[in-house]
Scaffold this motif. Sequence first.
Motif, short mmCIF file in Angstrom:
data_model
loop_
_atom_site.label_atom_id
_atom_site.label_comp_id
_atom_site.label_asym_id
_atom_site.label_seq_id
_atom_site.Cartn_x
_atom_site.Cartn_y
_atom_site.Cartn_z
N VAL A 182 0.96 -0.88 0.17
CA VAL A 182 0.00 0.24 -0.23
C VAL A 182 0.91 1.32 -0.03
CG1 VAL A 182 -1.55 1.43 1.49
CG2 VAL A 182 -1.79 -1.09 1.14
N VAL A 183 0.57 2.32 -0.74
CA VAL A 183 1.15 3.62 -0.79
C VAL A 183 0.32 4.74 -0.48
CG1 VAL A 183 2.41 5.14 -2.38
CG2 VAL A 183 2.72 2.60 -2.53
N LEU A 184 0.69 5.40 0.54
CA LEU A 184 -0.15 6.55 0.86
C LEU A 184 0.74 7.71 0.67
CD1 LEU A 184 -2.28 7.43 4.09
CD2 LEU A 184 -0.34 8.81 3.47
N LEU A 185 0.37 8.59 -0.50
CA LEU A 185 1.15 9.61 -1.03
C LEU A 185 0.40 10.66 -0.39
CD1 LEU A 185 3.02 11.02 -2.86
CD2 LEU A 185 1.54 10.70 -4.64
N LYS A 186 1.17 11.54 0.57
CA LYS A 186 0.93 12.56 1.39
C LYS A 186 0.60 13.96 0.68
CE LYS A 186 3.73 11.58 4.75
NZ LYS A 186 4.44 11.32 5.77
N GLY A 187 -0.22 14.73 0.94
CA GLY A 187 -0.45 15.96 0.23
C GLY A 187 -1.81 16.40 0.43
N PRO A 188 -1.91 17.69 -0.07
CA PRO A 188 -3.44 18.38 0.09
C PRO A 188 -4.57 17.41 0.09
CG PRO A 188 -1.99 19.90 -0.86
CD PRO A 188 -1.23 18.72 -0.90
N ALA A 189 -4.41 16.73 -1.11
CA ALA A 189 -5.49 15.55 -1.33
C ALA A 189 -4.66 14.13 -1.40
CB ALA A 189 -6.05 15.78 -2.55
N THR A 190 -4.33 13.68 -0.06
CA THR A 190 -3.48 12.42 0.00
C THR A 190 -4.21 11.20 -0.79
OG1 THR A 190 -2.73 13.00 2.42
CG2 THR A 190 -2.86 10.58 1.80
N VAL A 191 -3.21 10.67 -1.47
CA VAL A 191 -3.82 9.44 -2.44
C VAL A 191 -3.35 8.39 -1.55
CG1 VAL A 191 -3.67 8.58 -4.81
CG2 VAL A 191 -3.60 11.06 -4.42
N ILE A 192 -4.30 7.23 -1.66
CA ILE A 192 -3.93 5.95 -0.98
C ILE A 192 -4.22 4.84 -2.01
CG2 ILE A 192 -4.42 4.06 0.80
CD1 ILE A 192 -5.60 7.71 1.40
#
Length: 275
Positions: A182-192
Amino acid sequence: MSGPSLPDWRDSFPWPGPETHKHARGRLGVVSGKATQTGAARLAARAGLRIGAGLVRVLCPPDAAAVIAPALEAIMLTSFGSPEALAHEARGMDSVVIGPAAGVGDATTTNLRALAETGAALVIDADGLTSFEYFPDELFEVLDRDDVLTPHEGEFRRLFPDLLEVGREAAAAEAARRAGAVVLLKGPATVIAAPDGRIAVNGNGTPWLATAGAGDVLAGMIGGLVAQRMDSFDAARAAAWLHAEAARRFGPGVIAEDLPESLPAVLAALYERRA
């Protein structure tokens, strides 16, 4: 609960039942850095405890024990002097967080490889990601679908330098496939994204999370939910939402230390509206 609408992961949230005891709620380990770099692990450990893990233990180098011990109460502490000792202490853990202020270099890569042999699900953040910048395939080789990577965009580029140009969602999806985790790409709209193709975008992000240590808290929250045997993709989605909701509720002035203390109110509201 005011604010953003509740997402579907709430149906699988690991609420305790009448017969639940602490060991049934999961065992979380958090690897600390050296004596001058212990705060991140303590933040992650407290967040894991607040999110419901029944037992949380900080695993630290020997020089850090005297620094960490006075700052812990319900969280336990064990020191380790080698990767083999770390793996021994982590056996029986349901999940382990490694990376927050762990230090960039061979010690962290060796410790992570040792942990990968224990059967615990790994939540890998910060230095645990950057340590593999020049040989990411060696990280991917030891991962499985229950593990979670939690990069911000800079860390993501170190492991996947060719992907962000295609857009955040497509990049996260391909990264999860490539890493097998699983990859959680952090940011204003976090993508999982999950390696099986599932993908989600967290919809309640808040700028109040732009503060040092917030990512360490998020890693601990994910680890705490995974320790309770919540599906890793759902755990990452849930933690991202709860993390943002805790910051939104606190509002201006929030710092990382406030986030675990804001979780009980968020969890209580969620519990009241459970299906």
